[in-house]
Structures are given as structure tokens and as C-alpha cells.
Design a protein around this motif. Structure first.
Motif, mmCIF file in Angstrom:
data_model
loop_
_atom_site.group_PDB
_atom_site.id
_atom_site.type_symbol
_atom_site.label_atom_id
_atom_site.label_comp_id
_atom_site.label_asym_id
_atom_site.label_seq_id
_atom_site.Cartn_x
_atom_site.Cartn_y
_atom_site.Cartn_z
ATOM 1 N N VAL A 150 0.824 -1.201 0.000
ATOM 2 C CA VAL A 150 0.000 0.000 0.000
ATOM 3 C C VAL A 150 0.861 1.255 0.000
ATOM 4 O O VAL A 150 0.550 2.254 -0.658
ATOM 5 N N LYS A 151 1.982 1.211 0.709
ATOM 6 C CA LYS A 151 2.866 2.378 0.773
ATOM 7 C C LYS A 151 3.421 2.753 -0.599
ATOM 8 O O LYS A 151 3.819 3.891 -0.826
ATOM 9 N N ARG A 152 3.457 1.785 -1.504
ATOM 10 C CA ARG A 152 4.006 2.042 -2.835
ATOM 11 C C ARG A 152 2.972 2.670 -3.776
ATOM 12 O O ARG A 152 3.305 3.023 -4.902
ATOM 13 N N VAL A 153 1.735 2.777 -3.338
ATOM 14 C CA VAL A 153 0.686 3.369 -4.167
ATOM 15 C C VAL A 153 0.465 4.795 -3.699
ATOM 16 O O VAL A 153 -0.187 5.038 -2.690
ATOM 17 N N ASP A 154 1.022 5.747 -4.419
ATOM 18 C CA ASP A 154 0.971 7.134 -3.964
ATOM 19 C C ASP A 154 1.032 8.055 -5.178
ATOM 20 O O ASP A 154 1.884 7.880 -6.054
ATOM 21 N N ILE A 155 0.145 9.020 -5.251
ATOM 22 C CA ILE A 155 0.103 9.975 -6.367
ATOM 23 C C ILE A 155 0.122 11.391 -5.784
ATOM 24 O O ILE A 155 -0.935 11.976 -5.522
ATOM 25 N N PRO A 156 1.282 11.958 -5.523
ATOM 26 C CA PRO A 156 1.329 13.327 -5.009
ATOM 27 C C PRO A 156 0.681 14.298 -5.999
ATOM 28 O O PRO A 156 0.812 14.134 -7.213
ATOM 29 N N TYR A 157 0.002 15.284 -5.483
ATOM 30 C CA TYR A 157 -0.658 16.250 -6.360
ATOM 31 C C TYR A 157 -0.715 17.615 -5.708
ATOM 32 O O TYR A 157 -0.572 17.769 -4.490
ATOM 33 N N GLU A 158 -0.923 18.618 -6.538
ATOM 34 C CA GLU A 158 -1.250 19.964 -6.095
ATOM 35 C C GLU A 158 -2.516 20.387 -6.806
ATOM 36 O O GLU A 158 -2.830 19.873 -7.886
ATOM 37 N N GLU A 159 -3.241 21.312 -6.226
ATOM 38 C CA GLU A 159 -4.457 21.756 -6.894
ATOM 39 C C GLU A 159 -4.704 23.237 -6.672
ATOM 40 O O GLU A 159 -4.217 23.848 -5.715
ATOM 41 N N PHE A 160 -5.459 23.811 -7.601
ATOM 42 C CA PHE A 160 -5.896 25.196 -7.485
ATOM 43 C C PHE A 160 -7.222 25.327 -8.218
ATOM 44 O O PHE A 160 -7.601 24.459 -9.021
ATOM 45 N N THR A 161 -7.939 26.386 -7.960
ATOM 46 C CA THR A 161 -9.234 26.630 -8.578
ATOM 47 C C THR A 161 -9.239 28.010 -9.212
ATOM 48 O O THR A 161 -8.854 28.994 -8.574
ATOM 49 N N LEU A 162 -9.676 28.094 -10.466
ATOM 50 C CA LEU A 162 -9.777 29.377 -11.147
ATOM 51 C C LEU A 162 -10.989 30.155 -10.626
ATOM 52 O O LEU A 162 -11.932 29.563 -10.071
ATOM 53 N N PRO A 163 -10.996 31.474 -10.820
ATOM 54 C CA PRO A 163 -12.156 32.262 -10.373
ATOM 55 C C PRO A 163 -13.482 31.801 -10.977
ATOM 56 O O PRO A 163 -14.536 31.986 -10.357
ATOM 57 N N ASN A 164 -13.458 31.199 -12.162
ATOM 58 C CA ASN A 164 -14.713 30.724 -12.762
ATOM 59 C C ASN A 164 -15.159 29.370 -12.221
ATOM 60 O O ASN A 164 -16.159 28.808 -12.679
ATOM 61 N N GLY A 165 -14.406 28.829 -11.263
ATOM 62 C CA GLY A 165 -14.805 27.592 -10.613
ATOM 63 C C GLY A 165 -14.137 26.336 -11.124
ATOM 64 O O GLY A 165 -14.364 25.246 -10.571
ATOM 65 N N LEU A 166 -13.306 26.418 -12.165
ATOM 66 C CA LEU A 166 -12.641 25.222 -12.674
ATOM 67 C C LEU A 166 -11.625 24.714 -11.665
ATOM 68 O O LEU A 166 -10.703 25.427 -11.278
ATOM 69 N N ARG A 167 -11.799 23.476 -11.242
ATOM 70 C CA ARG A 167 -10.883 22.841 -10.296
ATOM 71 C C ARG A 167 -9.782 22.129 -11.064
ATOM 72 O O ARG A 167 -10.068 21.301 -11.950
ATOM 73 N N VAL A 168 -8.538 22.445 -10.752
ATOM 74 C CA VAL A 168 -7.390 21.912 -11.479
ATOM 75 C C VAL A 168 -6.496 21.136 -10.526
ATOM 76 O O VAL A 168 -6.141 21.629 -9.446
ATOM 77 N N ILE A 169 -6.143 19.926 -10.915
ATOM 78 C CA ILE A 169 -5.292 19.050 -10.107
ATOM 79 C C ILE A 169 -4.087 18.676 -10.962
ATOM 80 O O ILE A 169 -4.229 18.283 -12.129
ATOM 81 N N VAL A 170 -2.892 18.785 -10.387
ATOM 82 C CA VAL A 170 -1.664 18.548 -11.139
ATOM 83 C C VAL A 170 -0.818 17.507 -10.424
ATOM 84 O O VAL A 170 -0.536 17.631 -9.227
#
Length: 964
Positions: A50-70
Motif C-alpha cells: 500500500v505504501k508504494r501506491v501514492d500519487i502526489p498532487y497539487e491543486e488550485f481553482t480558477l475564479p470561474n470555478g474550474l478545479r485543477v489538479i496537477v
């Protein structure tokens, strides 16, 4: 074979299925595993996996509401772009069923600033894994592109989000409505193709959000006006109802200005509102029986259960795996292995955002009593509910699930990669790292928790649907909408061409040529060749044991011997019976499977690298020491006979059985392909001695090459294989394939396989070319990308997009070791069968004479072929397949390192000449599987002899098997 029923898409049953930038949890370890001090066959603890299953991410949201995950993954210069909209079939009100799925199609058909089919600019940039899907809960679009093409991908995604409606006119709507109708026909036309309609009808009250399929009602789609569909878009596809995931060679700092540039000006739309959903409960159990042209009775039990965000979702999923998901499941052990009353069983949960559907199914052995099977199924279920699973069963489920996730997360995008995990978590659970919580919950769950959830939900009355053999019950087919004739002088004016407002699409910078992994060759002490490549993206080892056998090696008078022998390899060894073998695989998280092509027979292994030693122990036992236990021979023979009978009810299976004798002639070993999975009369007579003899002749070290892709070093892999296979020697004489008789194609003709009540005809055409598999075929393959082997090909665009008679058609070279036929596959609506063949003849003939490659087609194909190489070989599985293909056709191991340069050296006239020298449309033979009463009159005008044969009816009681 886990299921005779493929449950995918809208018409089939899936079993298994705001402003701050902040770090998240969730990446599969990419560092190479280090060799242990000493080899251990003990499974790694599931917590370590389980420790080997990991997807680090960052996210932000635009003023129009679009949620973005990187998510950043630098293993290759590619980026997965995945856009998920919070709109699915559950959002459709009465009278508008199928609108979400229709818009999935419409949104591929061009936008105001990117007119024309979206596959065109995506192909130009070398996109891979690009598609779209619609479910009850959402619609998504995805593509993986070279990093240098990311601007164009974001331009396209933003344009269909914010600038779509001006590009949709009545012609576009009618075109895609016709395509959707043929998608429905294609699903309906398969055996068991109507079962999901009945399941939903019986499970849910009328008007329930989950009570209709995403494919929708054809009547609703036919009635939809242009204003209806445009208003649907305005209400659901704004940026505030979407999640955008970028996964790959990018980080949040790079992504934010790009996303703001392309999506920032799109205004917000109405908020998507989840419908009120209740879990219905029926007062008492009910059963519906439907008849279909199937080979075996299907018993299907269903319950509505909580959705994936409910605390009891994971316990129910674990329960389903123990009951009928694992190879060692309770249902498999009792109904399939011990009592032999069913040939296939399964259980699973289709977990959706607001509820789930728990399903248990059994395919009844022909001749067995379906009611008795249903009763035993209930008894097994009741026992597991009352007593719960064992701790070992729960741990095996966890290990199997985690192992699958590790392998799947090697891809950044596609149907199930890392972008999918992040997007689905964000959209369904408001948590991109939700997948991690599910895995951790699965790894720590107790048998008592599993039992409690089952007792709460699966003691409620079920809905049962039984599909029994017979003439298919009448149902509402997809029909072409009636065209209303325009009044005299009232013809609608042609729509004005939409003027784009965003300028030209972004260009694509130069892309570095593919660096294919270095391939190393070595030999074990007994001469077995090892072909190895290193890939370190995930801690997984994949092994393919490729034997020089295949369907061509099947005994001429006993077709199906290889298939029966291979199925028995997975069902017991000299030391482990079938259930013990399944349990051992599950404890390791290993998958062992078998398969074969016309020329090769394969036994493969995929395992977490920490468990390689134990997994190779099992693989060696399976390959070298199969038990061929008499009881298992009898059981697997019946399973194979039922599978063969199922092929004879499936239109695709019937076509594939009819074509080989026409292509190769009776004297070629490739004519054996006409038997499909086997000749039932021959399979019924096979003895244990026959299987042992075949195994000794073909599954032996002097017929073997081992291909491996692993994060472990070559030395460690070789040592592990040497230990298990280095001392292996063959017994008796090796088998010999006789290709002394050259293949000889029949004279052009049409063979019509009469399959009554078919809403669609399956057209298969073929020509045996003079090409050899070992010669340089890249020119003809590249030219055929334009003619038949691409979504944008002439064949597909003509039948699907221009005429909308088909959901999809293609033509491709089938590269066998000793023959290279060209084969067309085109399912079309029944009333256009003859016209479709005529159209295929015209398209192919024109391409090979006066209408060869155009300059835009040539430029698109060459640029796309070069740019897509990195994405095509993102995964270890793709690398493993390429290594085997190179070896089979005598190409150098570095073939793909040089292919980009070869593409750039082609000329348009050279590609035209190559294809014109290979194909002749006047030499094609054709097979049509359809309703002869509707189809035969359409074929008589094509100028070819027409032979009508009956589709073989499903087998009843098979011939009495030989004694073992």
C-alpha cells in the motif's frame, strides 16, 4: 475466461464497472527496487505494498470555478489531460434520456475555433489514449499528449468547454445521433445484450435517476431538437462543473498560467445539482425471465446498495470478491470446481457516486437445472453472510486489489491511470486522494466488518433476471428517425460558417525522438533465451514465456487441444490443486495467465517485484508440472464446449469462424483459425493423454523464449529464472508446424451467415496479400493508417461520420508469421448492409487508383506517427509486446529507436505505391453475419456470388466425452 458476458459501456452490465494551492496525498514509487540480500518466496506484507501506491498532487481553482489538479511524473515527456464534467445520465429528466452520452459525441465533432473532428488535431500532435466516456455520474474526455503539444490540447479542451455551440448545427446533430443509434445496435446485437435494460427496469422505480442506461432512449434522442440539445449544454458544461487533471511532465507552477490562459475567460454556468437519490427496496424477491439467442442460461441476482462514499462500500466490495471475484472465490469453488453445475460465476459491485449495484451471476452448465443452480447460489451466499469471510480471504482481496492499482498507475492517463484516480476522487468524493483511503481501508478491514455490511444489505429481497436460450424476445430497436419533408420552397438555409474568435490553434514544438529501453539478451544454462528490458516507473515485473506453437500447432483432427491444455495449466499442478493455486497467486498479488496467437503460445506473469521469487515458483510449477487431473479435464472441457457454443451465438464469433477458410484455403495451418476456440466434436473426445502429449511436444524449453520487463536488474531476474528453468529439459520429440502448403485464397464471393433478428450486420472482408511478415512493412502500414487503421481513416469516416451507418469500421493488415492478410471489420445497421459493402469497395478502389493520400493526410500521418511514439511506449506492457513483435518478425531490438527517422524519410507517392502494390479490391472475399431475410436482397446487386449458410445453433448436450 472469467465471463461470457462483457459488461462495458451503456448497454452492458459492469461487474467488476476552492482557491489555494495545496499539496495532497496520494504516486507509485519510481525508484528501481534494490535486490534483497537473499531471495525470499514469502509475500510482502500488504501494508508495504500500500505504501508504494501514492500519487502526489497539487491543486488550485480558477475564479470561474474550474478545479485543477496537477500530478508530476517525469518518466517521459508526456502529459495526460483529463477533463471530467459533473453530468451523467442520472441528471437527465424524463424525455431527455441519452443527452449526456449524445453530448459526449457532439463534443468530439469540432468547436467554434477548432472546426471539424477533434481527432484531426489530436492525431497531428501524436495524442495517445484519447477518448471520452459517459456514465451514470459523469462525462469525461482524456488524451495523453507530448509535453510540447500541451498548449494545443488545452486549447481544444477549453474550446469545447466554452466555445462549442456555434459549431453544432442540425447536420452535426443528425450525424452523431445516427452514430449513437449504431452504438446501441452494436451492443444490443450481442448475446445477453438486452440484460442490463431489464436489470434497471426491475431494480428501480420509474423515473429514478439511475433507472435508465446512459445510451438512453432512442425515442428521446429522435425527438430532440437543436434547441433542446443546446440548452442541455448551457445548463451543465460550465467550468464550475468540471475537474481538469494534468498528470505527467508538468508541475503546478508551470500548469497554472497555461490553464488560466486557455480556460480563464470561460464564464461560469449553472451549478450542477445532484438529483435526490434513494436506495429503493422491493417488498419481495422477484424474477424476470427473458429469452435470447444464447448458448447457456444466465442467472443474475442484483441488489441496490450504498454508493462508493458510504462507509459500507469497501466492506461490500470485499464481500463480493470473496463470494465471486477472486479466482478462489466461494462460488468458483462450489459451483464451478466441486459441483460443476456452472461454467462461470462472478460477483461484484458497480459502485457509483450515490448508490451501487451488487451483482452475482452464474452461467449454468448446459444440461444442468438453472433453478437448482440458483438455489445453491443462494445457499452459498447465505452461508457467507451468516459466518463471514476468513481473515486469509480478506487479506488476499487486499493484496490483489493493491497489486492491480500498482500496475494500473504506471499510466498517467487513459481509462485507468493516475489522472483517472485523481479526477474521480475529486468529482465523486471531493478528495483527489480518495483512492488511497479506499486501499488503506481494504488493507485494514476485518472479517466482522465485511460480514456486518453483507448482513445489512444482502438479506434484502433481490431482483433476479434469467436469460434463457430461445428466440430473442421482442424489444424496442434503434430505428432511424423519420425525416420530415420540407414544404415547397421552405428548405432550411445552410447554416452560416462560425467565425472563430480565439485565433489559430497553438503550434507544436519539436519533439525528441523516442528512446526505446535498451534490450539485453542472455541465455539460461539450458539454452533458453532471455530478452530483458528495464523499466523503473513501478515496482512490477512482467514475464512472458513465448512458445513457438500457437493455433497453427493444433492437431488438425483435434482443434481446441491447445486451448483446453492452456486452461488446465491454470487449474492445478502436481502439488497444488486449482483452489490452492488460486489462493497462492492471490497472496502474492500475482497474475498468471495463458493465451495464444496464430503463431505463438504464451504463459505470462505480472507481479509486484518484491514478490517475484514466490511468483516465479508458481509460474514454474504451472508451466512444468501441470496435473491434468481427470476431474479438471472433464470440467474444463465442458467450460470450453460452452465457450465454443457461445462463439456460435455471437455475430463477431461467427464471422471470425467463416473467414479463415476463404482467406487461407483448407491446406494452410492458418485455416485452423476457423475453429475459434475449438471444434466441439474434437474437444468432446480429447483425453488426458492427448493433453499431456501436446504439452510435451510444445510447452518445452527448446520452443521457448522468455521476455521480461522489470524494475529489477537483469542479473537478479536472470538468476531467479535460472533457478526455476535452467535445469528444465524436454521430453520426447518436439512438435513441428507444417507450412509446406502455401495459403490459397478463395475466389471473390460473399458468404452470408443467417442470424435472424439481428438489428445489425457484421461485415468482414479480406484479401490474402503477397506480402511477407519479415519484410519491411512500415510503408504499407503507414499508408493504411489513412485508408483503414485509424479513427480518421477513409473507411471509418465514410461509414461512421459521413453516412452514420456504423459505430466504427476499420481495415488492417493481420501480420502472421507466414501470411499477411488484409481484413476489414464493419458492423453496420442491417438495412444498409449491401450499400455498406458497395461503399467499402468504392472507397478502397478510389484510394488505390485516383484518390490516394492527400498532402494533409500525409502530413498528419507522418507527424502523428512520430509524435505518438513516446506515449505508445509509456508502459512496461507496451514495451514487452514490442519486444516480442520485433523478435517474431526478425527486426532488430532497437527497431523503435530508428523508426522516427524512417517515417520522416517517406514520401506521399512512395506510400501510395506501397499500398497499391499490396491490395486489389477486386480480390476481396466477404463474410456477412446478419438476418438473411433482410440482407440477402441487398447483396444480389453487388456482382458477386452469394452463398447463404445457417448460423450453428447453440450446442445442447455435448457429445459424451472420452474416458480419461
Amino acid at each position: 475466461m472469467r465471463s461470457f458476458i462483457s459488461l462495458c459501456g451503456a448497454a452492458t452490465l459492469a461487474l467488476a464497472v476552492a482557491g489555494c494551492s495545496q499539496p495532497g496525498t496520494g504516486n507509485v514509487a519510481s525508484a528501481s527496487s534494490t535486490a534483497p540480500a537473499a531471495e525470499s518466496s514469502a509475500p510482502a506484507p500488504v501494508a508495504d505494498l500500500v505504501k508504494r501506491v501514492d500519487i502526489p498532487y497539487e491543486e488550485f481553482t480558477l475564479p470561474n470555478g474550474l478545479r485543477v489538479i496537477v500530478h508530476t511524473d517525469r518518466k517521459a515527456a508526456i502529459v495526460a489531460v483529463s477533463t471530467w464534467y459533473d453530468v451523467g445520465s442520472k441528471h437527465e429528466p424524463d424525455g431527455k434520456s441519452g443527452f449526456a452520452h449524445l453530448f459526449e459525441h457532439l463534443m468530439f465533432n469540432g468547436s467554434e475555433n477548432a472546426p471539424g473532428d477533434f481527432f484531426e488535431p489530436l492525431k497531428q500532435v501524436g495524442a495517445t489514449d484519447f477518448n471520452g466516456t459517459t456514465s451514470f455520474d459523469r462525462t469525461n474526455y482524456f488524451e495523453t499528449v507530448p509535453r510540447a503539444a500541451l498548449d494545443r490540447a488545452l486549447f481544444l479542451e477549453s474550446d469545447r468547454m466554452g466555445y462549442l455551440l456555434g459549431a453544432i448545427d442540425q447536420a452535426v446533430l443528425d450525424e452523431q445521433r445516427g452514430v449513437v443509434q449504431n452504438e446501441k445496435r452494436q451492443g444490443d446485437n450481442r448475446p445477453y445484450g438486452l440484460v442490463y435494460y431489464k436489470v434497471l427496469e426491475e431494480l428501480f422505480p420509474k423515473g429514478h435517476p439511475y433507472g435508465h442506461t446512459p445510451i438512453g432512449s432512442m425515442a428521446d434522442l429522435d425527438a430532440a431538437s437543436l434547441d433542446d440539445v443546446k440548452n442541455w449544454f448551457r445548463g451543465h458544461y460550465g467550468p464550475n462543473n468540471a475537474v481538469l487533471v494534468l498528470a505527467g511532465d508538468i508541475d503546478a507552477k508551470e500548469a497554472r498560467p497555461l490553464v488560466e490562459k486557455y480556460f480563464g475567460a470561460i464564464p461560469s454556468g449553472p451549478e450542477s445539482v445532484a438529483p435526490k437519490v434513494e436506495i429503493p427496496q422491493i417488498a419481495e424477491a422477484k424474477t424476470a425471465v427473458i429469452k435470447d439467442r444464447v448458448a447457456a442460461t444466465l442467472v443474475l441476482r442484483t441488489w441496490v446498495v450504498p454508493g462508493l462514499n458510504d462507509p459500507e462500500a469497501v466492506p461490500l466490495d470485499v464481500f463480493a470478491s470473496v463470494l465471486g471475484g477472486l479466482a478462489s472465490s466461494r462460488l468458483d469453488n462450489v459451483l464451478v470446481r466441486q459441483e460443476k453445475s456452472a461454467v462461470q460465476v462472478s460477483a461484484g459491485v458497480q459502485s457509483m457516486a450515490q448508490l451501487g449495484i451488487f451483482t452475482v451471476q452464474a452461467v449454468v452448465k448446459p444440461g444442468a437445472d438453472p433453478e437448482a443452480v440458483a438455489k445453491r447460489l443462494d445457499e452459498i451466499l447465505a452461508d457467507l453472510i451468516a459466518n463471514g469471510p476468513t481473515d486469509d480471504e480478506v487479506k488476499r482481496v487486499a493484496t490483489t486489489n493493491v497489486s492491480g492499482r500498482i500496475s494500473g498507475f504506471e499510466s498517467v492517463g487513459g481509462f485507468g491511470g493516475k489522472a483517472v484516480a485523481l479526477a474521480s476522487g475529486a468529482l465523486y468524493s471531493n478528495d483527489p486522494g480518495f483512492y488511497k483511503k479506499q486501499l488503506q481501508r481494504t488493507a485494514t478491514i476485518t472479517p466482522d466488518e465485511v460480514k456486518a455490511a453483507a448482513q445489512k444489505w444482502l438479506t434484502r429481497p433481490p431482483v433476479t433476471v434469467m436469460v434463457v436460450p430461445g428466440t430473442r424476445d421482442a424489444y424496442v430497436e434503434a430505428t432511424a428517425p423519420a425525416k420530415k419533408p420540407a414544404a415547397a420552397g421552405q428548405e432550411a438555409p445552410a447554416p452560416a460558417k462560425v467565425q472563430g474568435t480565439r485565433g489559430e490553434m497553438p503550434g507544436v514544438a519539436d519533439i525528441k525522438d523516442l528512446d526505446f529501453p535498451d534490450v539485453t539478451r542472455a541465455k539460461l544454462s539450458n539454452g533458453i533465451e532471455l530478452v530483458y528490458a528495464n523499466r523503473s516507473a513501478v515496482p512490477v515485473t512482467r514475464v512472458s514465456m513465448s512458445f513457438d506453437a500457437g493455433t497453427a500447432a493444433d492437431p488438425a483432427g483435434a482443434l481446441g487441444t491447445q486451448n483446453l491444455m492452456l486452461s488446465l495449466l491454470e487449474e492445478g499442478t502436481a502439488t497444488l490443486d486449482s483452489n490452492a493455486l488460486a489462493e497462492a497467486r492471490e497472496r502474492l498479488g500475482a497474475s498468471i495467465g495463458t493465451g495464444g496467437s496464430a503463431d505463438r503460445t504464451n504463459v505470462w506473469l505480472s507481479t509486484p517485484s518484491p514478490n517475484l521469487a514466490g511468483s516465479l515458483d508458481l509460474l514454474a510449477d504451472v508451466v512444468r508440472n501441470p496435473a491434468f487431473a481427470p476431474g479438471e479435464v472433464d470440467r474444463l472441457r465442458q467450460t470450453l464446449l460452452t465457450q465454443i457454443a457461445a462463439e456460435k451465438t455471437d455475430p463477431g464469433g461467427l464471422a471470425q469462424r467463416a473467414l479463415p477458410p476463404l482467406l487461407y484455403g483448407a491446406g494452410s495451418p492458418y485455416a485452423k483459425l476457423a475453429a475459434g476456440s475449438g471444434d466441439p466434436a474434437a474437444v468432446a473426445k480429447l483425453t488426458r493423454d492427448d493433453l499431456i502429449a501436446f504439452h510435451q511436444a510444445w510447452i518445452r524449453p527448446d520452443k521457448l523464449k522468455i521476455f521480461v520487463v522489470s524494475d529489477l536488474p537483469m542479473e537478479q531476474v536472470k538468476a531467479a529464472l535460472e533457478k526455476r528453468f535452467g535445469g528444465w529439459t524436454g521430453t520426447g520429440a518436439a512438435g513441428v508446424k507444417a507450412f509446406d502448403v502455401a495459403a490459397a485464397q478463395a475466389t471473390p464471393r460473399i458468404v452470408l451467415v443467417d442470424r435472424p433478428d439481428s438489428p445489425q450486420s457484421v461485415i468482414v472482408g479480406g484479401q490474402l496479400t503477397a506480402l511477407r511478415a519479415q519484410q519491411d512493412l512500415l510503408p504499407v502500414l503507414t499508408a493504411n493508417d489513412v485508408l483503414g487503421d485509424d479513427f480518421l481513416s477513409r473507411i471509418n469516416m465514410d461509414l461512421r461520420e459521413n453516412k452514420h451507418w456504423s459505430y466504427g469500421a476499420r481495415g488492417r493488415f493481420d501480420r502472421l508469421e507466414n501470411a499477411v492478410p488484409y481484413v476489414i471489420n464493419a458492423p453496420v445497421q442491417a438495412d444498409k448492409t449491401g450499400a455498406a459493402i458497395a461503399s467499402l469497395q468504392q472507397v478502397i478502389g478510389a484510394f488505390l487508383t485516383t484518390e490516394g493520400l492527400t498532402e494533409p493526410e500525409f502530413d498528419r500521418t507522418i507527424a502523428g506517427s512520430v509524435r505518438e511514439l513516446t506515449g505508445n511506449f509509456e508502459t512496461a506492457s507496451a514495451v514487452l509486446g514490442a519486444m516480442q513483435t520485433n523478435d517474431l518478425f526478425g527486426r532488430p531490438d532497437d527497431y523503435y529507436d530508428t523508426i522516427a527517422q524512417r517515417y520522416r524519410g517517406f514520401t506521399r507517392t512512395g506510400l501510395d505505391a506501397a499500398l497499391r502494390g499490396a491490395l486489389d479490391p477486386k480480390k476481396f472475399v466477404w463474410v456477412v453475419v446478419g438476418d438473411a431475410a433482410k440482407v440477402r436482397p441487398q447483396l444480389d446487386s453487388l456482382g458477386l456470388p452469394v452463398e447463404v449458410i445457417a448460423a450453428t445453433p447453440p450446442a445442447g448436450a455435448p457429445a459424451k466425452p472420452a474416458a480419461n
